[in-house]
Motif scaffolding. Structure first.
Motif, PDB file in Angstrom:
ATOM      1  N   TYR A   1     -40.195  22.626  46.756  1.00 27.63           N
ATOM      2  CA  TYR A   1     -39.608  22.575  45.422  1.00 27.63           C
ATOM      3  C   TYR A   1     -40.644  22.859  44.332  1.00 27.63           C
ATOM      4  CZ  TYR A   1     -35.196  20.384  46.902  1.00 27.63           C
ATOM      5  OH  TYR A   1     -33.962  20.128  47.456  1.00 27.63           O
ATOM      6  N   PHE A   2     -41.932  22.788  44.658  1.00 25.35           N
ATOM      7  CA  PHE A   2     -42.968  22.712  43.631  1.00 25.35           C
ATOM      8  C   PHE A   2     -43.890  23.921  43.622  1.00 25.35           C
ATOM      9  CE2 PHE A   2     -41.621  18.462  44.700  1.00 25.35           C
ATOM     10  CZ  PHE A   2     -41.452  17.856  43.461  1.00 25.35           C
ATOM     11  N   ASN A   3     -44.394  24.244  42.445  1.00 18.86           N
ATOM     12  CA  ASN A   3     -45.330  25.349  42.261  1.00 18.86           C
ATOM     13  C   ASN A   3     -46.760  24.870  42.473  1.00 18.86           C
ATOM     14  OD1 ASN A   3     -43.935  27.977  41.243  1.00 18.86           O
ATOM     15  ND2 ASN A   3     -42.857  26.302  40.223  1.00 18.86           N
ATOM     16  N   ASN A   4     -47.101  24.672  43.740  1.00 18.09           N
ATOM     17  CA  ASN A   4     -48.408  24.111  44.059  1.00 18.09           C
ATOM     18  C   ASN A   4     -49.567  25.064  43.823  1.00 18.09           C
ATOM     19  OD1 ASN A   4     -48.137  21.313  45.024  1.00 18.09           O
ATOM     20  ND2 ASN A   4     -46.715  22.232  46.481  1.00 18.09           N
ATOM     21  N   GLN A   5     -49.279  26.299  43.386  1.00 20.27           N
ATOM     22  CA  GLN A   5     -50.382  27.181  43.017  1.00 20.27           C
ATOM     23  C   GLN A   5     -51.196  26.629  41.850  1.00 20.27           C
ATOM     24  OE1 GLN A   5     -47.108  27.915  42.833  1.00 20.27           O
ATOM     25  NE2 GLN A   5     -46.644  29.511  41.333  1.00 20.27           N
ATOM     26  N   VAL A   6     -50.622  25.667  41.106  1.00 18.65           N
ATOM     27  CA  VAL A   6     -51.397  25.055  40.025  1.00 18.65           C
ATOM     28  C   VAL A   6     -52.513  24.165  40.567  1.00 18.65           C
ATOM     29  CG1 VAL A   6     -49.436  25.150  38.444  1.00 18.65           C
ATOM     30  CG2 VAL A   6     -49.879  23.034  39.739  1.00 18.65           C
ATOM     31  N   ARG A   7     -52.516  23.930  41.890  1.00 22.55           N
ATOM     32  CA  ARG A   7     -53.592  23.163  42.512  1.00 22.55           C
ATOM     33  C   ARG A   7     -54.674  24.082  43.090  1.00 22.55           C
ATOM     34  NH1 ARG A   7     -51.138  18.092  45.876  1.00 22.55           N
ATOM     35  NH2 ARG A   7     -53.365  17.615  45.942  1.00 22.55           N
ATOM     36  N   ALA A   8     -54.658  25.345  42.657  1.00 19.44           N
ATOM     37  CA  ALA A   8     -55.704  26.277  43.069  1.00 19.44           C
ATOM     38  C   ALA A   8     -57.068  25.733  42.666  1.00 19.44           C
ATOM     39  CB  ALA A   8     -55.477  27.641  42.418  1.00 19.44           C
ATOM     40  N   PRO A   9     -58.129  26.084  43.404  1.00 15.95           N
ATOM     41  CA  PRO A   9     -59.476  25.601  43.040  1.00 15.95           C
ATOM     42  C   PRO A   9     -59.841  25.903  41.590  1.00 15.95           C
ATOM     43  CG  PRO A   9     -59.527  26.657  45.181  1.00 15.95           C
ATOM     44  CD  PRO A   9     -58.145  26.895  44.625  1.00 15.95           C
ATOM     45  N   TYR A  10     -59.421  27.084  41.122  1.00 16.47           N
ATOM     46  CA  TYR A  10     -59.647  27.451  39.722  1.00 16.47           C
ATOM     47  C   TYR A  10     -58.294  27.727  39.087  1.00 16.47           C
ATOM     48  CZ  TYR A  10     -64.428  27.978  41.309  1.00 16.47           C
ATOM     49  OH  TYR A  10     -65.661  27.736  41.859  1.00 16.47           O
TER      50      TYR A  10
ATOM     51  N   GLU B   1     -51.394  15.959  39.434  1.00 15.23           N
ATOM     52  CA  GLU B   1     -50.464  15.372  38.469  1.00 15.23           C
ATOM     53  C   GLU B   1     -49.608  16.455  37.823  1.00 15.23           C
ATOM     54  OE1 GLU B   1     -50.601  12.871  34.261  1.00 15.23           O
ATOM     55  OE2 GLU B   1     -52.427  13.093  35.451  1.00 15.23           O
ATOM     56  N   LEU B   2     -50.237  17.573  37.490  1.00 12.98           N
ATOM     57  CA  LEU B   2     -49.503  18.691  36.905  1.00 12.98           C
ATOM     58  C   LEU B   2     -48.457  19.232  37.872  1.00 12.98           C
ATOM     59  CD1 LEU B   2     -48.986  21.030  34.918  1.00 12.98           C
ATOM     60  CD2 LEU B   2     -51.019  22.160  35.857  1.00 12.98           C
ATOM     61  N   ALA B   3     -48.810  19.322  39.158  1.00 10.10           N
ATOM     62  CA  ALA B   3     -47.905  19.914  40.147  1.00 10.10           C
ATOM     63  C   ALA B   3     -46.566  19.181  40.199  1.00 10.10           C
ATOM     64  CB  ALA B   3     -48.564  19.915  41.530  1.00 10.10           C
ATOM     65  N   ILE B   4     -46.573  17.895  39.934  1.00 12.57           N
ATOM     66  CA  ILE B   4     -45.335  17.106  39.987  1.00 12.57           C
ATOM     67  C   ILE B   4     -44.317  17.605  38.968  1.00 12.57           C
ATOM     68  CG2 ILE B   4     -44.348  14.798  39.618  1.00 12.57           C
ATOM     69  CD1 ILE B   4     -46.967  13.668  40.774  1.00 12.57           C
ATOM     70  N   ILE B   5     -44.782  18.138  37.829  1.00  9.46           N
ATOM     71  CA  ILE B   5     -43.844  18.596  36.794  1.00  9.46           C
ATOM     72  C   ILE B   5     -43.600  20.107  36.867  1.00  9.46           C
ATOM     73  CG2 ILE B   5     -44.437  16.682  35.282  1.00  9.46           C
ATOM     74  CD1 ILE B   5     -45.910  18.730  33.490  1.00  9.46           C
ATOM     75  N   THR B   6     -43.954  20.726  38.017  1.00 15.25           N
ATOM     76  CA  THR B   6     -43.687  22.159  38.189  1.00 15.25           C
ATOM     77  C   THR B   6     -42.490  22.381  39.105  1.00 15.25           C
ATOM     78  OG1 THR B   6     -45.156  22.375  40.128  1.00 15.25           O
ATOM     79  CG2 THR B   6     -46.137  22.702  37.934  1.00 15.25           C
ATOM     80  N   ILE B   7     -41.602  21.447  39.153  1.00 15.82           N
ATOM     81  CA  ILE B   7     -40.461  21.536  40.065  1.00 15.82           C
ATOM     82  C   ILE B   7     -39.667  22.818  39.772  1.00 15.82           C
ATOM     83  CG2 ILE B   7     -38.878  20.196  38.615  1.00 15.82           C
ATOM     84  CD1 ILE B   7     -38.069  18.763  41.301  1.00 15.82           C
ATOM     85  N   ALA B   8     -39.402  23.590  40.824  1.00 19.71           N
ATOM     86  CA  ALA B   8     -38.843  24.935  40.655  1.00 19.71           C
ATOM     87  C   ALA B   8     -37.357  25.020  40.963  1.00 19.71           C
ATOM     88  CB  ALA B   8     -39.601  25.925  41.548  1.00 19.71           C
TER      89      ALA B   8
END
Length: 245
Positions: free
Chosen positions: A110-119, A62-69
């Motif tokens: 477009y997105f900063n998917n690093q926020v979906r890291a395991p930790y 859900e967070l990743a959706i609002i990390t549009i770069a």
């Protein structure tokens, strides 16, 4: 591992493996070592660390959706209301998610998917988290201290062969579609002008290179040797940023 090797092993990347992850014990060891070696002025911690483990998979998506770069798609420059913006961002995200993270009109997601890291460690302004010497609050300095901690964490994580990636590109002014990880925590929301008190997000885990041998993030990264080849062209020369007195 030599210091320069650790520094060159580290680079910011957007995709982590979800089925091969470090242990929580290892992450705690890395965090404690970072606390031990990174200087914080008079040990005045006016920020705290919120750690989100693998069990928070849905919250991170859900967070990743609002990390549009991509700047033209950011909420601050969008010519429309928040609900319309979020609907468009969600469509973009779902398209990439279903097409191996390839957007329709460019090579890079477009997105900063690093926020979906395991930790995921959220660095949050929080006055007097730890303050044995009664250090006064100064948000600018506290943000600087938090930045030092974040970079120190990335260097130490790489010593343990754990990848580390930063993110500060998340929408901070949303009122209807914010994510709990980056919403108001301990400070008064109105003082922040309805903005998040999350300073930065730090992902920890093992990168997923999808079989690529080279990654271009402004400089070239060799995924087999785990080393950066050269510097980004946008890096300044010393004479561009120094003024000798």
């Amino acid at each position: 591992m030599e210091l320069e090797e650790r520094l060159n092993r580290r680079f910011n990347y957007r995709h982590f493996q979800q089925d091969n992850i470090p242990s929580k014990e290892l992450i705690n060891e890395i965090l404690q070592k970072t606390i031990d070696v990174v200087p914080i002025k008079n040990e005045g911690w006016h920020f705290k660390l919120e750690a989100w483990g693998p069990e928070h998979y849905d919250e991170k998506r859900e967070l990743a959706i609002i990390t549009i770069a991509n700047r033209e798609h950011m909420f601050g420059v969008f010519d429309g209301d928040e609900d319309e913006w979020y609907e468009n961002a969600t469509k973009l995200y779902e398209y990439e998610e279903q097409n191996n993270w390839k957007p329709k009109d460019r090579n890079l997601t477009y997105f900063n998917n690093q926020v979906r890291a395991p930790y995921l460690v959220s660095v949050v302004l929080a006055h007097n988290t730890w303050n044995p010497k009664d250090e006064p609050v100064w948000d600018v300095l506290d943000s600087f201290m938090a930045g030092m901690f974040g970079y120190g964490l990335s260097v130490i994580a790489n010593e343990y062969d754990v990848d580390c990636s930063f993110c500060a590109c998340f929408e901070k002014g949303l009122k209807n579609h914010f994510n709990y990880i980056t919403t108001k925590h301990d400070t008064e929301w109105k003082k922040l002008g309805w903005k998040s008190d999350c300073l930065a997000l730090i992902g920890l885990g093992y990168y997923d290179f999808f079989g690529k041998k080279k990654i271009n993030t402004g400089s070239i990264y060799d995924t087999e040797k785990r080393i950066k080849i050269g510097n980004k062209k946008t890096k300044p020369k010393l004479e561009n940023v120094i003024e000798w007195k």
